[in-house]
Each structure stands twice: as structure tokens, then as C-alpha cells.
Design a protein around this motif. Structure first.
Motif, PDB file in Angstrom:
ATOM      1  N   CYS A 254      11.765   2.217   1.532  1.00 25.02           N
ATOM      2  CA  CYS A 254      12.667   2.083   2.845  1.00 25.02           C
ATOM      3  C   CYS A 254      11.583   2.071   3.911  1.00 25.02           C
ATOM      4  N   VAL A 255      10.964   3.434   3.973  1.00 31.82           N
ATOM      5  CA  VAL A 255       9.991   3.758   4.970  1.00 31.82           C
ATOM      6  C   VAL A 255       8.927   2.583   5.121  1.00 31.82           C
ATOM      7  N   ALA A 256       8.324   2.270   4.001  1.00 31.33           N
ATOM      8  CA  ALA A 256       7.290   1.096   3.968  1.00 31.33           C
ATOM      9  C   ALA A 256       7.533  -0.130   4.587  1.00 31.33           C
ATOM     10  N   GLN A 257       8.991  -0.396   4.134  1.00 31.18           N
ATOM     11  CA  GLN A 257       9.590  -1.745   4.560  1.00 31.18           C
ATOM     12  C   GLN A 257       9.545  -1.711   6.057  1.00 31.18           C
ATOM     13  N   GLY A 258      10.243  -0.448   6.750  1.00 28.27           N
ATOM     14  CA  GLY A 258      10.461  -0.289   8.052  1.00 28.27           C
ATOM     15  C   GLY A 258       8.959  -0.327   8.851  1.00 28.27           C
ATOM     16  N   ALA A 259       8.103   0.479   8.332  1.00 29.54           N
ATOM     17  CA  ALA A 259       6.719   0.510   9.145  1.00 29.54           C
ATOM     18  C   ALA A 259       6.144  -0.936   9.168  1.00 29.54           C
ATOM     19  N   GLY A 260       6.154  -1.776   8.090  1.00 27.84           N
ATOM     20  CA  GLY A 260       5.769  -2.884   8.128  1.00 27.84           C
ATOM     21  C   GLY A 260       6.546  -3.868   9.011  1.00 27.84           C
ATOM     22  N   ASN A 261       7.799  -3.731   9.249  1.00 27.65           N
ATOM     23  CA  ASN A 261       8.453  -4.584  10.275  1.00 27.65           C
ATOM     24  C   ASN A 261       8.143  -4.192  11.575  1.00 27.65           C
ATOM     25  N   ILE A 262       7.986  -2.883  11.803  1.00 22.32           N
ATOM     26  CA  ILE A 262       7.656  -2.311  13.247  1.00 22.32           C
ATOM     27  C   ILE A 262       5.973  -2.914  13.489  1.00 22.32           C
ATOM     28  N   VAL A 263       5.228  -2.819  12.503  1.00 22.98           N
ATOM     29  CA  VAL A 263       3.721  -3.378  12.921  1.00 22.98           C
ATOM     30  C   VAL A 263       3.922  -4.914  12.923  1.00 22.98           C
ATOM     31  N   SER A 264       4.551  -5.568  12.175  1.00 21.33           N
ATOM     32  CA  SER A 264       4.547  -6.972  12.332  1.00 21.33           C
ATOM     33  C   SER A 264       5.332  -7.538  13.779  1.00 21.33           C
ATOM     34  N   GLY A 265       6.528  -6.976  14.100  1.00 23.22           N
ATOM     35  CA  GLY A 265       7.014  -7.311  15.241  1.00 23.22           C
ATOM     36  C   GLY A 265       6.182  -6.928  16.764  1.00 23.22           C
TER      37      GLY A 265
ATOM     38  N   ILE B 139       1.045  -1.171   0.085  1.00 20.66           N
ATOM     39  CA  ILE B 139       0.140   0.011   0.092  1.00 20.66           C
ATOM     40  C   ILE B 139       0.865   1.271  -0.077  1.00 20.66           C
ATOM     41  N   PHE B 140       1.798   1.303   0.800  1.00 15.55           N
ATOM     42  CA  PHE B 140       2.472   2.485   0.895  1.00 15.55           C
ATOM     43  C   PHE B 140       4.096   2.569   0.442  1.00 15.55           C
ATOM     44  N   GLY B 141       4.385   1.424  -0.047  1.00 17.92           N
ATOM     45  CA  GLY B 141       5.902   1.121  -0.656  1.00 17.92           C
ATOM     46  C   GLY B 141       5.944   2.058  -1.862  1.00 17.92           C
ATOM     47  N   GLY B 142       7.097   2.298  -2.233  1.00 18.06           N
ATOM     48  CA  GLY B 142       7.833   3.009  -3.764  1.00 18.06           C
ATOM     49  C   GLY B 142       7.775   2.313  -4.913  1.00 18.06           C
ATOM     50  N   ARG B 143       7.396   0.995  -4.932  1.00 13.99           N
ATOM     51  CA  ARG B 143       7.537   0.335  -6.089  1.00 13.99           C
ATOM     52  C   ARG B 143       6.344  -0.759  -6.352  1.00 13.99           C
ATOM     53  N   PRO B 144       5.171  -0.235  -6.804  1.00 12.75           N
ATOM     54  CA  PRO B 144       4.094  -1.139  -7.182  1.00 12.75           C
ATOM     55  C   PRO B 144       4.770  -2.396  -7.846  1.00 12.75           C
ATOM     56  N   GLY B 145       4.072  -3.540  -7.499  1.00 14.24           N
ATOM     57  CA  GLY B 145       4.367  -4.651  -8.170  1.00 14.24           C
ATOM     58  C   GLY B 145       5.384  -5.638  -7.289  1.00 14.24           C
ATOM     59  N   LEU B 146       6.126  -4.859  -6.272  1.00 16.62           N
ATOM     60  CA  LEU B 146       7.301  -5.579  -5.625  1.00 16.62           C
ATOM     61  C   LEU B 146       6.340  -6.453  -4.419  1.00 16.62           C
ATOM     62  N   ILE B 147       6.782  -7.368  -4.282  1.00 16.37           N
ATOM     63  CA  ILE B 147       6.204  -8.576  -3.132  1.00 16.37           C
ATOM     64  C   ILE B 147       7.224  -8.594  -2.256  1.00 16.37           C
ATOM     65  N   SER B 148       6.574  -8.436  -1.014  1.00 15.53           N
ATOM     66  CA  SER B 148       7.413  -8.711   0.107  1.00 15.53           C
ATOM     67  C   SER B 148       6.933  -9.610   1.241  1.00 15.53           C
ATOM     68  N   GLY B 149       7.766 -10.156   1.934  1.00 13.35           N
ATOM     69  CA  GLY B 149       7.114 -10.983   3.029  1.00 13.35           C
ATOM     70  C   GLY B 149       8.315 -11.539   3.832  1.00 13.35           C
ATOM     71  N   ALA B 150       8.210 -12.702   4.704  1.00 16.24           N
ATOM     72  CA  ALA B 150       9.219 -13.129   5.501  1.00 16.24           C
ATOM     73  C   ALA B 150      10.275 -13.909   4.899  1.00 16.24           C
ATOM     74  N   ALA B 151      11.175 -13.005   4.306  1.00 13.35           N
ATOM     75  CA  ALA B 151      12.202 -13.782   3.660  1.00 13.35           C
ATOM     76  C   ALA B 151      13.233 -14.267   4.211  1.00 13.35           C
TER      77      ALA B 151
END
Length: 630
Positions: free
Chosen positions: A375-386, A57-69
Motif C-alpha cells: 500500500c505504501v509503495a503504491q501510494g509513493a509511486g502515485n505521488i511521484v508520478s503525479g 523496488i519498495f513494494g511488499g510483493r516481489p513479482g507483482l507488476i504495476s502500471g497505469a491500469a
């Protein structure tokens, strides 16, 4: 989001189907990484949902998939194990304390990533050379391929029918002689060995059982010691022992993988209206269920791995109670010191893999993403996940390539992946458990073929030797060590190669003015790598009393260059000779004046070179070439 949906350029059908396909491919990989990190699969799946949703939703690259890598998961393995041990040493011992340290580390990891984005550090990904990018892609493709080969193995069972653990001996704790187990210090007999049974002589009851060099506690059924020639040793757990599949199970697995690959390869040649990967998974699943094939499915994979399965509604609801979740963690400096190194490394690896994956998507889609926003979106995702009990994550190149190949181009594909993953966890676990692992392995194999830069074999002999070495080294380091290390090594080698090549370009043409002044006209950048060659150009002893150094085709680049000039000026002045520096650009002058007041007396401020007049005042430039003095 509504603005995004109204965008006519976005294909809602393609994004939705691509997201569903990726969610299916996400499950076994995320679960496998959970087993590596020795955490519950539900923790990894929930983390994949949170990180995937927020970054989509908030990332800088539409189409990029993130997860527990896995690149992030492997970093936390030692921390979790050490955390478990630390928890047992508390005044009030806490079991599974490593999990609570993991959550804190994930939150700190997210904070570091947000800071990196706010300080716009994402732009430094532009410094990564193309050979490093190709090496990263090739190395990661090989890593993903090797990971899929692990799916052709099954867990070996121990004497209790559980997954056998691979343990290595550490310290000797008990001596063994004549079937007697003695204390190492007092030499008192504590246990006797009768066949495979170890009996406590005080209670005359069996407390341990021995099997294949391992000593099991009969109550917990866990390995507590290794037995060797001298006695019992403490152990380090290195994971589950695996053996290659045999017979019908292996042949069925291979056949279904090949069928999946055939469908993924052939269906687009017939029609592109449906995603090939999702169609292949559905067809292979139907055939496996209809004919009752002896094939490992997702449910078998999770249960055999020791996970909690996918029916995680209760677990997630418990995690949403933050007071209970964080009550076991000691908030003190010792905790921060313990988790900080792991959090920083995980944040670095996560951002590097994410930004490199973003660059790959940029190339595949001929568009440009925003690295700092990602970077900000990835960080926010990890903060909420944790905070809510999930593990950390980052961009996943394999799932991203599957998404792009399936037609996913917008944010909706990532959102669909995350939401579908949550639906699987909460409501559709019984259906997803029936999907054969072979179908997902086949999709990943095709993704590897699509991802690998096959053109690197064609161009390897056409590019500079240094670039070819960087490509090969980065690929190898990615496979054998770590993605972050590979990128750092590649960038360092590329930078040193660039510095070496530029160091060789320093030149000096010598001429004399009518008044006898000797002029050194310098070509090439003056920096740490070219200092030695620069100093060799001058003949202080035999030069005339007046010397000029002309920097019309050179620049002062760093402190080493300033120091070299300062020493050179001192040597000429010590020899009683006059030295002047001219045609220095304004930024070079500012740098030199700041470094030493001595440069005020040797730098010529008058500009004589026509090119400098052109830059400063084009109207004052001569109208005809005949007006130049050569």
C-alpha cells in the motif's frame, strides 16, 4: 537492490526476460487506457514507468507488476472532462485544465494509499472470502478478454479524415426551419444551411459543415453540435466510433493471433529456457515485417488513437520542470473538493485490485506478500508520478500473470519492466512501433486462459449455494460495473450469509435445579442476527421465581446482544422474578459492565464449570472423571 541480486534463489535471466515481455504487453493496454481517459499516451506510459519502478523496488510483493491500469483510468474520465470545462471559466482561461486536475488527484490518491498502508489497512484483504477472490479473477479475466476484442476494431473516419467521435445530444441551442438556423430566444436568423454547409449570414462565410448528424467547426474540425429534427444540440463526447475490421486486415489479424497463441502454448513443451511470450512476439513481428503483412502495429494503434506517439523525450523533460507543470493549478479549497471524491475512489479501487492481485501471486508462488508495505509503495509511486506529470496506477493482474508465467518471481522483473518501458519511450520507439498488435493480443488471450479459474465450473455444484452465488455475482459485477463495487458486494453478501447461518445456530436447553431454579443453557453466538431466536426461547410469564441463564457455550458479540440481555433482565425483574447470568467469559463481563451497572447485580462471578477451571488453573482441576458432578 544489491542484496536482492546477491540472493542465489533469484534467477536473474528469468526475471530480466519476463520483465521485457511484460513491458511489450504493457504498451498497448496502457495506451488504450490513455485514450479512455482522454490523455496523451506519453502521460500514461510515463506514469506506468514511475509507478511500476517504485512499487517493484519498495513494494511488499516481489513479482507483482504495476502500471497505469484501466480500473483507475476510467475513474478520472468525468473529472478530466469537467476539469477542461472549469478551466475555460477562469478569469484567464486555461486549456486542458482537466490534465492538471488529474495530476493533483493522482498525488492525493497516493497520499491516501500511503496513509492506508501506515495504518495497516492492507490486512483487511484477509477478510475477502475465497469465492470473492475466484469471482474477481474470473470477472477480470473476462474484462481483459473483452478488451482484447476491441483490438479487432478500427476507428471510423469523419468527413475530415479524423477519428469520428461518438456524440450524444444534450440541450437544444438553435432552432432549424426551412434551412435557416435561428436563435432559440430571439428567433433571429443566424445561419443558413446550403447542402452540408452552414453559412454565417453576417459574414456570408461557411462556419460549420454537417456530416452524419454532426455539425463540425470548419476551423477546428471538431464536432460542436448534433443536428436533429428541431435544431442544433450541445453534445457530450462518448469516445471514438469503431467498426469491425473487414477483409484481408481481419484475416491477417486472426492468423497472427492464433500463431502467437500456438507458440506460447507449444514452446514450453519443447524448452523452458526462453520465455514463450517474448519468443512469440519476436517471431510474429519478424514474419510481419519480412512478408509485409497488412497488420496493425503498435505505431498505427497509437497514431490512430490520436496520441502523441512514443517519441516523448521533449514531453518528459518538460514535465520534470515542476514550476511550469503546477503553475496552472489553483491551490484552494474548491480544487480539493473537486478532486477529493475521485482521488478517494481511485485510491480504493487501486488498493483493492493491487491487494487482490497480490493474493493471486501468493497462491501462484506459494509465498506471502506484505499488504501494508505494498500500500505504501503504491501510494509513493502515485505521488511521484503525479508530481512529475504522469497518471495514476495500481497492480495489473494481466501483466502480473504474464510475468509469473514467464518465470518472473523477484523484484528485478518489475524493475526491468519499468526500465525497459522507459527505454522504449525514449530511444526504441521506432522498433517497438513495428510490433504487430496481433502478437500482443495473442499473449493476452493466453494470459486470460491461464488466469480464469476453470475449476469454478467443477466446484460450483459442490460448494454451498451462498458461495456459488457470491462467485457468480462478483464475476458479473466486475464485468458490468466495477472491480471495487464487485468486491464490496461479494464481501457484504458473504457476511450476511455467514450471519444468517450463525443466527440459526442459537439453541437453549432447559433444566431445573433441585431448588426449583430454571436454567437456560445457551449454545451459539448471541449477536444481531440471533436476537429474535434468542428471545423466543424464554417464557417469562410461566417461569419460576428464580431463573439462571448459562452462557457456557455462548458469547456476547455485539451491542444488539447487550441490548437484548438488558431488556430480558428488566422483563424478569418487572415480573418480580430473580434472574442470574453465569459462565460469562471475562471479555463478555467487561463489555456488559461497561454497558450498564444493572449487570453487576445479575452476573454470577463464581465459576463452577470445569472448563473454566482448566483454563484458569490446570493444577486445581480434578484428577479423575469420577470427581465430576453431572
Amino acid at each position: 537492490m544489491m542484496k536482492y541480486i546477491r540472493n542465489k534463489k533469484i534467477n536473474i535471466k528469468d526475471d530480466t526476460l519476463a520483465g521485457i515481455t511484460v513491458s511489450l504487453a504493457m504498451i498497448p493496454e496502457v495506451v488504450a487506457f490513455a485514450f479512455v481517459a482522454q490523455i496523451s499516451p506519453i502521460v500514461a506510459l510515463f506514469g506506468a514507468f514511475v509507478v511500476g519502478l517504485i512499487s517493484a523496488i519498495f513494494g511488499g510483493r516481489p513479482g507483482l507488476i504495476s502500471g497505469a491500469a484501466g480500473a483507475v483510468a476510467v475513474i478520472f474520465v468525468n473529472m478530466i472532462q469537467e476539469g477542461h470545462a472549469k478551466g475555460l471559466l477562469f478569469d484567464q482561461p486555461v486549456e486542458n485544465m482537466g490534465y492538471f486536475y488529474l495530476l493533483a488527484a493522482v498525488v492525493l490518491m497516493g497520499v491516501i494509499q500511503v496513509i492506508a498502508g501506515l495504518f495497516k489497512l492492507g490486512k483487511f484483504v484477509r477478510l475477502i472470502p475465497h469465492p470473492v477472490m475466484m469471482g474477481f479473477v474470473n470477472g477480470l479475466a473476462i474484462v481483459i478478454f473483452l478488451a482484447q476484442l476491441g483490438m479487432f476494431k478500427e476507428n471510423k473516419k469523419d468527413v475530415f479524415g479524423q477519428n469520428m467521435r461518438k456524440t450524444t445530444s444534450k440541450e437544444l441551442v438553435y432552432n432549424v426551419a426551412n434551412n435557416q438556423v435561428k436563435d432559440k430566444v430571439s428567433d433571429a436568423v443566424l445561419f443558413t444551411i446550403n447542402g452540408s454547409s452552414v453559412v454565417n449570414i453576417a459574414t456570408n462565410k461557411e462556419v460549420f459543415t454537417i456530416s452524419e448528424g454532426q455539425v463540425f467547426d470548419v476551423k477546428t474540425k471538431k464536432v460542436v453540435f448534433n443536428i436533429g429534427e428541431e435544431g442544433f444540440y450541445t453534445v457530450k463526447d462518448s469516445g471514438v466510433v469503431k467498426t469491425v475490421m473487414q477483409g484481408e486486415k481481419l484475416y491477417t489479424m486472426i492468423a497472427l493471433v492464433l500463431l502467437t497463441m500456438l507458440i506460447v502454448w507449444g514452446l514450453p513443451k519443447l524448452t523452458k529456457k526462453v520465455p514463450a511470450a517474448l519468443t512469440a512476439i519476436l517471431i510474429v513481428t519478424f514474419l510481419s515485417i519480412a512478408f509485409g503483412l497488412n497488420s496493425i502495429n503498435v505505431g498505427d494503434f497509437i497514431r490512430d488513437g490520436g496520441g502523441a506517439g512514443l517519441n516523448g523525450i521533449d514531453e518528459i523533460s518538460k514535465k520534470l520542470n515542476l514550476m511550469d507543470l503546477w503553475s496552472n493549478l489553483p491551490f484552494n479549497l474548491d480544487t480539493l473538493k473537486f478532486i477529493a471524491p475521485y482521488a478517494f475512489l481511485a485510491a480504493s479501487v487501486g488498493l483493492i485490485e493491487t491487494l487482490m492481485t497480490m493474493n493471486l501471486v501468493d497462491e501462484l508462488t506459494d509465498s506471502r506478500g506484505n499488504g501494508n508495505k505494498e500500500c505504501v509503495a503504491q501510494g509513493a509511486g502515485n505521488i511521484v508520478s503525479g508530481l512529475f506529470g504522469g497518471t495514476g496506477g495500481c497492480g495489473m493482474i494481466g501483466q502480473t500473470v504474464i510475468n509469473i508465467n514467464a518465470g518472473g518471481r523477484g523484484r528485478l522483473s518489475g524493475v526491468t519492466m519499468a526500465v525497459t518501458l522507459l527505454i522504449f519511450i525514449l530511444f526504441a520507439d521506432k522498433y517497438i512501433e513495428q510490433v504487430p498488435i496481433a502478437a500482443l493480443v495473442g499473449v493476452m488471450f493466453m494470459m486470460v486462459i491461464e488466469t480464469f479459474a476453470w475449476s469454478s465450473f467443477r466446484i460450483i455444484k459442490k460448494i454451498p449455494v451462498a458461495d456459488a452465488c457470491v462467485l457468480i455475482i462478483v464475476s458479473a459485477v466486475t464485468v458490468f460495473f466495477d472491480l471495487a463495487i464487485a468486491v464490496f458486494v461479494g464481501v457484504i453478501i458473504s457476511a450476511l450469509s455467514f450471519a444468517w447461518e450463525n443466527a440459526k445456530k442459537i439453541r437453549a436447553r432447559k433444566r431445573f435445579k433441585p431448588d426449583g431454579t430454571k436454567v437456560y443453557e445457551i449454545w451459539g453466538p448471541l449477536f444481531f442476527g440471533s436476537i429474535t431466536a434468542f428471545n423466543e426461547k424464554f417464557d417469562i410469564k410461566n417461569d419460576p421465581d428464580s431463573v439462571e441463564i448459562d452462557f457456557v457455550e455462548s458469547r456476547i458479540s455485539d451491542h444488539s446482544a447487550l441490548e437484548a440481555l438488558f431488556v430480558l433482565v428488566e422483563k424478569y425483574q418487572a415480573a418480580g422474578k430473580s434472574i442470574k447470568l453465569k459462565h460469562l467469559s471475562e471479555d463478555c463481563k467487561v463489555l456488559m459492565y461497561k454497558a450498564s451497572d444493572k449487570f453487576h447485580n445479575v452476573i454470577i462471578e463464581d465459576v463452577e464449570d470445569p472448563r473454566y477451571h482448566l483454563a484458569a488453573n490446570p493444577e486445581a482441576f480434578p484428577k479423575s472423571l469420577h470427581e465430576y458432578e453431572f
